[in-house]
Design a protein around this motif. Structure first.
Motif, PDB file in Angstrom:
ATOM      1  N   ILE A   1     -25.569  54.929  -7.518  1.00 14.41           N
ATOM      2  CA  ILE A   1     -26.637  54.381  -8.358  1.00 14.41           C
ATOM      3  C   ILE A   1     -27.293  53.181  -7.677  1.00 14.41           C
ATOM      4  O   ILE A   1     -28.509  52.978  -7.759  1.00 14.41           O
ATOM      5  N   GLY A   2     -26.485  52.384  -6.983  1.00 12.32           N
ATOM      6  CA  GLY A   2     -27.043  51.263  -6.234  1.00 12.32           C
ATOM      7  C   GLY A   2     -28.020  51.744  -5.175  1.00 12.32           C
ATOM      8  O   GLY A   2     -29.130  51.218  -5.043  1.00 12.32           O
ATOM      9  N   ARG A   3     -27.643  52.768  -4.428  1.00  8.30           N
ATOM     10  CA  ARG A   3     -28.514  53.315  -3.391  1.00  8.30           C
ATOM     11  C   ARG A   3     -29.782  53.909  -4.021  1.00  8.30           C
ATOM     12  O   ARG A   3     -30.874  53.768  -3.468  1.00  8.30           O
ATOM     13  N   LYS A   4     -29.638  54.571  -5.156  1.00  5.55           N
ATOM     14  CA  LYS A   4     -30.806  55.141  -5.840  1.00  5.55           C
ATOM     15  C   LYS A   4     -31.819  54.047  -6.164  1.00  5.55           C
ATOM     16  O   LYS A   4     -33.033  54.245  -6.076  1.00  5.55           O
ATOM     17  N   GLY A   5     -31.326  52.874  -6.541  1.00  4.39           N
ATOM     18  CA  GLY A   5     -32.206  51.757  -6.864  1.00  4.39           C
ATOM     19  C   GLY A   5     -32.581  50.897  -5.669  1.00  4.39           C
ATOM     20  O   GLY A   5     -33.266  49.885  -5.823  1.00  4.39           O
ATOM     21  N   GLY A   6     -32.123  51.286  -4.469  1.00  4.50           N
ATOM     22  CA  GLY A   6     -32.487  50.545  -3.258  1.00  4.50           C
ATOM     23  C   GLY A   6     -31.622  49.339  -2.971  1.00  4.50           C
ATOM     24  O   GLY A   6     -32.024  48.443  -2.216  1.00  4.50           O
ATOM     25  N   LEU A   7     -30.406  49.289  -3.522  1.00  2.55           N
ATOM     26  CA  LEU A   7     -29.535  48.131  -3.316  1.00  2.55           C
ATOM     27  C   LEU A   7     -29.074  48.048  -1.862  1.00  2.55           C
ATOM     28  O   LEU A   7     -28.557  49.013  -1.296  1.00  2.55           O
ATOM     29  N   THR A   8     -29.245  46.889  -1.279  1.00  6.40           N
ATOM     30  CA  THR A   8     -28.826  46.666   0.108  1.00  6.40           C
ATOM     31  C   THR A   8     -27.445  46.018   0.150  1.00  6.40           C
ATOM     32  O   THR A   8     -27.004  45.399  -0.829  1.00  6.40           O
ATOM     33  N   LYS A   9     -26.802  46.160   1.279  1.00 12.40           N
ATOM     34  CA  LYS A   9     -25.506  45.509   1.471  1.00 12.40           C
ATOM     35  C   LYS A   9     -25.643  43.999   1.292  1.00 12.40           C
ATOM     36  O   LYS A   9     -24.789  43.345   0.675  1.00 12.40           O
ATOM     37  N   ALA A  10     -26.748  43.441   1.801  1.00 12.38           N
ATOM     38  CA  ALA A  10     -26.951  41.988   1.756  1.00 12.38           C
ATOM     39  C   ALA A  10     -27.033  41.455   0.336  1.00 12.38           C
ATOM     40  O   ALA A  10     -26.725  40.291   0.092  1.00 12.38           O
ATOM     41  N   MET A  11     -27.438  42.302  -0.630  1.00  8.01           N
ATOM     42  CA  MET A  11     -27.572  41.859  -2.023  1.00  8.01           C
ATOM     43  C   MET A  11     -26.446  42.383  -2.905  1.00  8.01           C
ATOM     44  O   MET A  11     -26.514  42.300  -4.129  1.00  8.01           O
ATOM     45  N   THR A  12     -25.388  42.904  -2.276  1.00  4.46           N
ATOM     46  CA  THR A  12     -24.230  43.409  -3.027  1.00  4.46           C
ATOM     47  C   THR A  12     -23.130  42.358  -3.007  1.00  4.46           C
ATOM     48  O   THR A  12     -22.594  42.022  -1.944  1.00  4.46           O
ATOM     49  N   PHE A  13     -22.804  41.833  -4.163  1.00  5.43           N
ATOM     50  CA  PHE A  13     -21.876  40.707  -4.272  1.00  5.43           C
ATOM     51  C   PHE A  13     -20.509  41.039  -3.692  1.00  5.43           C
ATOM     52  O   PHE A  13     -19.945  40.270  -2.908  1.00  5.43           O
ATOM     53  N   ASN A  14     -19.961  42.203  -4.054  1.00  5.91           N
ATOM     54  CA  ASN A  14     -18.619  42.522  -3.572  1.00  5.91           C
ATOM     55  C   ASN A  14     -18.610  43.183  -2.200  1.00  5.91           C
ATOM     56  O   ASN A  14     -17.613  43.767  -1.782  1.00  5.91           O
ATOM     57  N   ALA A  15     -19.748  43.041  -1.488  1.00  5.38           N
ATOM     58  CA  ALA A  15     -19.752  43.343  -0.047  1.00  5.38           C
ATOM     59  C   ALA A  15     -19.442  42.078   0.736  1.00  5.38           C
ATOM     60  O   ALA A  15     -19.302  42.132   1.965  1.00  5.38           O
ATOM     61  N   LEU A  16     -19.322  40.939   0.044  1.00 11.88           N
ATOM     62  CA  LEU A  16     -18.902  39.703   0.712  1.00 11.88           C
ATOM     63  C   LEU A  16     -17.481  39.864   1.228  1.00 11.88           C
ATOM     64  O   LEU A  16     -16.638  40.485   0.571  1.00 11.88           O
ATOM     65  N   THR A  17     -17.203  39.311   2.383  1.00 11.58           N
ATOM     66  CA  THR A  17     -15.841  39.349   2.913  1.00 11.58           C
ATOM     67  C   THR A  17     -14.936  38.472   2.058  1.00 11.58           C
ATOM     68  O   THR A  17     -15.410  37.688   1.218  1.00 11.58           O
ATOM     69  N   LEU A  18     -13.640  38.573   2.267  1.00 13.53           N
ATOM     70  CA  LEU A  18     -12.692  37.744   1.529  1.00 13.53           C
ATOM     71  C   LEU A  18     -12.993  36.265   1.720  1.00 13.53           C
ATOM     72  O   LEU A  18     -13.018  35.487   0.757  1.00 13.53           O
ATOM     73  N   ALA A  19     -13.253  35.878   2.964  1.00  8.85           N
ATOM     74  CA  ALA A  19     -13.546  34.466   3.234  1.00  8.85           C
ATOM     75  C   ALA A  19     -14.836  34.041   2.538  1.00  8.85           C
ATOM     76  O   ALA A  19     -14.916  32.950   1.949  1.00  8.85           O
ATOM     77  N   GLU A  20     -15.847  34.907   2.580  1.00 12.05           N
ATOM     78  CA  GLU A  20     -17.126  34.577   1.941  1.00 12.05           C
ATOM     79  C   GLU A  20     -16.988  34.506   0.425  1.00 12.05           C
ATOM     80  O   GLU A  20     -17.559  33.614  -0.220  1.00 12.05           O
ATOM     81  N   MET A  21     -16.233  35.436  -0.149  1.00 14.20           N
ATOM     82  CA  MET A  21     -16.042  35.429  -1.600  1.00 14.20           C
ATOM     83  C   MET A  21     -15.249  34.203  -2.031  1.00 14.20           C
ATOM     84  O   MET A  21     -15.577  33.548  -3.035  1.00 14.20           O
ATOM     85  N   THR A  22     -14.207  33.874  -1.284  1.00 17.24           N
ATOM     86  CA  THR A  22     -13.409  32.693  -1.603  1.00 17.24           C
ATOM     87  C   THR A  22     -14.269  31.432  -1.568  1.00 17.24           C
ATOM     88  O   THR A  22     -14.234  30.609  -2.483  1.00 17.24           O
ATOM     89  N   GLU A  23     -15.065  31.317  -0.513  1.00 12.51           N
ATOM     90  CA  GLU A  23     -15.925  30.138  -0.374  1.00 12.51           C
ATOM     91  C   GLU A  23     -16.959  30.082  -1.500  1.00 12.51           C
ATOM     92  O   GLU A  23     -17.225  29.021  -2.058  1.00 12.51           O
ATOM     93  N   TYR A  24     -17.530  31.243  -1.856  1.00 17.84           N
ATOM     94  CA  TYR A  24     -18.547  31.289  -2.909  1.00 17.84           C
ATOM     95  C   TYR A  24     -17.963  30.833  -4.244  1.00 17.84           C
ATOM     96  O   TYR A  24     -18.552  29.997  -4.945  1.00 17.84           O
ATOM     97  N   LEU A  25     -16.814  31.400  -4.614  1.00 16.98           N
ATOM     98  CA  LEU A  25     -16.233  31.077  -5.917  1.00 16.98           C
ATOM     99  C   LEU A  25     -15.758  29.622  -5.973  1.00 16.98           C
ATOM    100  O   LEU A  25     -15.906  28.948  -7.001  1.00 16.98           O
ATOM    101  N   GLU A  26     -15.215  29.121  -4.866  1.00 17.91           N
ATOM    102  CA  GLU A  26     -14.773  27.722  -4.837  1.00 17.91           C
ATOM    103  C   GLU A  26     -15.963  26.771  -4.932  1.00 17.91           C
ATOM    104  O   GLU A  26     -15.906  25.754  -5.633  1.00 17.91           O
ATOM    105  N   ARG A  27     -17.039  27.114  -4.239  1.00 21.32           N
ATOM    106  CA  ARG A  27     -18.233  26.266  -4.290  1.00 21.32           C
ATOM    107  C   ARG A  27     -18.825  26.249  -5.695  1.00 21.32           C
ATOM    108  O   ARG A  27     -19.234  25.196  -6.201  1.00 21.32           O
TER     109      ARG A  27
END
Length: 577
Positions: free
Chosen positions: A544-570
């Motif tokens: 469904i994401g692809r049908k709507g044109g969702l990119t990897k760059a705008m997919t929240f859970n495509a963040l790496t573990l380090a990126e997700m950890t940093e995002y949530l802590e910030r």
């Protein structure tokens, strides 16, 4: 028989026993067993009576009923109840808001035994006159009937794929080539036709072969010499099997996959895509059995960018292609973790530890638990004390992981009627993230629903807006919301929007993905998983994401573990400030 099959039969037996006003104690034994076994991970069909009675809610009588179901696929007691119940009365259970007592009242007081009579009674005002119903209930029944009529003959994405794959498995031994086409290949969230293309140079023989299958029922009037139409036994959705010779099949697969609106698009030569597909000779270098080569050649001849099958809906895909490349579309491999999941702490079937371990097997690097909050008492929602206990368990589990995996502490906090979340700030601050969702009081005007969500979005602790409209595909319409206002508010308050990947929801609708991306709002493909299989629903979310044109760059859970950890802590640090 699967656990779900067994639970469904027990639940239906209890419901019909109540409908026929049989012994209340025996009725409760069935409904209680169904409720408890719905969470069980035991292989019910293969357990002997002495093991079944050890399960919560299962006495010796119910254990014997389970064995009868497992061994025969039926339950004698249920068959007897069904024989006493008109099919139309059973159909009334599909109406949202009609419980057993109301169905019994409609049956016995008004003599209603089918949905057509129910609709007439509503239109004539008879339902409103019954004690305990009223004009409001009558209006809701009529609205639900209208919705069911619109959805008749449709199946969700998951069931459509299942039926299509069953047909491929059945037909492949008899034909050189069988391809899934149409809505199923296009990953439509709902399908009213399961379409397959069959390679054959002898349509007459092919038709005879199809009609030789006991589980395929042809609709002779709707069929033609080159098209078999009918149904597969057990499913209401239309099956359409089209015959083509080898040299035409790949070209027709392209044509049959895309919608009419997509095929009308004209390229640089001014010729519509459909005309190009039919009229143009393919380059000699193109292998006509290679679908990707054939389709790419057609787009190239039309002077148009290649569009992936999921996006072949209308002209939206071409506008999207002017800004993005197909390689940017999100894929399953891009997902690094999952954030909306449930465990045995609330209404899930597996423990936090087991769910996390399964995520590791899937190659994910983080697992977010978001069990139900205290307002969802029907789902075992967690009060503040149980939240603390669960978080202590997660702390211990995380000690056992290396640097490559982590469990994040989340919650699916109910959005109350006034838009507030159902925990105090101290409890909300203890989570790594919060999924805010509406579960109760779903009948709202657009203004009320929008304002309710806006207030939740404005709450600094809201990280993700869960299933924004509350819809259940083919079962319940979502409450109306001003999507633009909601997305704009998420952009302003840095709130992620969920694509709930459960095939029952697929909410937010794919049509709004592009607008969210334009506003800088990321989307999270969340399975809302209650067991291991539910985690795999992210495949539907990706589609469904692809049908709507969702990119990897705008997919929240495509963040790496380090990126997700940093995002949530910030984000938590920003709230504290």
């Amino acid at each position: 028989m699967t656990n779900s099959d067994i639970v469904d039969l027990l639940e239906l037996t209890g419901r019909l026993m109540e409908l026929h006003e049989q012994d209340a104690f025996r009725t409760r034994t069935f409904t209680s067993a169904a409720f408890n076994l719905d969470k069980s991970t035991a292989d019910l069909a293969n357990l002997p009576v002495e093991e079944l009675v050890k399960l919560q809610g299962v006495g010796k009588s119910i254990a014997q009923k389970i064995r009868e179901i497992a061994e025969t696929g039926r339950l004698t007691e249920l068959d007897e109840l069904l024989a006493q119940t008109p099919q139309g009365v059973l159909d009334m259970f599909r109406i949202k808001g009609l419980g057993v007592k109301k169905v019994r009242t409609l049956w016995h007081e008004l003599g209603i035994t089918n949905l057509r009579d129910l609709q007439l009674a509503g239109e004539n005002g008879q339902i409103a006159k019954i004690k305990g119903f009223g004009a409001s209930t009558q209006e809701k029944i009529l609205a639900a009937l209208e919705f069911l009529q619109e959805q008749q003959g449709k199946v969700r994405m998951d069931k459509a794929a299942m039926i299509a794959n069953l047909l491929v498995e059945q037909l492949t031994p008899h034909f050189e080539r069988v391809e899934i086409s149409g809505q199923v290949r296009r990953k439509a969230q709902e399908s009213d036709v399961i379409q397959l293309l069959i390679q054959t140079s002898d349509p007459v023989s092919a038709m005879l072969t199809l009609n030789g299958f006991e589980n395929l029922e042809q609709d002779v009037r709707e069929s033609s010499p080159f098209v078999w139409r009918g149904h597969r036994t057990g499913f209401d959705v239309l099956v359409e099997l089209l015959f083509y010779p080898a040299e035409q099949l790949s070209r027709q697969l392209f044509i049959q996959t895309a919608t009419e609106a997509h095929l009308k698009q004209a390229g640089t030569g001014g010729m519509p895509l459909l005309q190009v597909a039919y009229a143009s000779a393919l380059p000699d270098s193109v292998n006509t059995t290679d679908v990707a080569e054939v389709e790419a050649a057609i787009y190239e001849k039309a002077g148009l960018p290649y569009i992936v099958p999921e996006m072949r809906e209308d002209d939206f895909a071409f506008r999207w292609a002017s800004r993005y490349k197909n390689e940017e579309l999100v894929t399953w491999e891009d997902l690094k973790g999952t954030l909306h999941n449930h465990s045995t702490w609330s209404d899930g079937k597996q423990s936090v530890a087991d769910m996390a371990a399964y995520c590791q097997k899937l190659g994910l690097t983080y697992f977010g638990i978001a069990d139900h909050s205290k307002t969802a008492s029907y789902a075992g929602g967690l009060d503040a004390e149980r939240v603390r206990q669960q978080q202590l368990e997660i702390n211990e589990l995380n000690k056992g992981f290396g640097s490559g995996f982590r469990i994040f502490k989340g919650i699916e906090s109910d959005i109350l009627g006034d838009g507030s979340l159902d925990y105090d700030d101290e409890t909300l601050a203890s989570f790594d993230y919060v999924v805010a969702s509406v579960h109760q009081t779903l009948t709202m005007s657009e203004e009320k629903a929008t304002n309710r969500l806006l207030r939740a979005i404005e709450n600094p602790y809201t990280t993700i807006l869960g299933h924004p409209t509350g819809r259940l595909l083919l079962a319940r319409e979502g409450y109306p919301i001003d999507h633009r206002a909601i997305i704009d508010a998420c952009a302003e308050h840095n709130v992620i929007i969920e694509i709930n990947a459960s095939p029952y929801r697929l909410d937010i609708d794919w049509h709004w993905i592009e607008y969210a991306m334009q506003q800088g709002v990321m989307l999270s493909i969340n399975p809302d998983a209650h067991d291991f299989a539910g985690l795999l629903d992210m495949h539907y979310g990706v589609a469904i994401g692809r049908k709507g044109g969702l990119t990897k760059a705008m997919t929240f859970n495509a963040l790496t573990l380090a990126e997700m950890t940093e995002y949530l802590e910030r984000r938590r640090a920003e709230i504290r400030r």
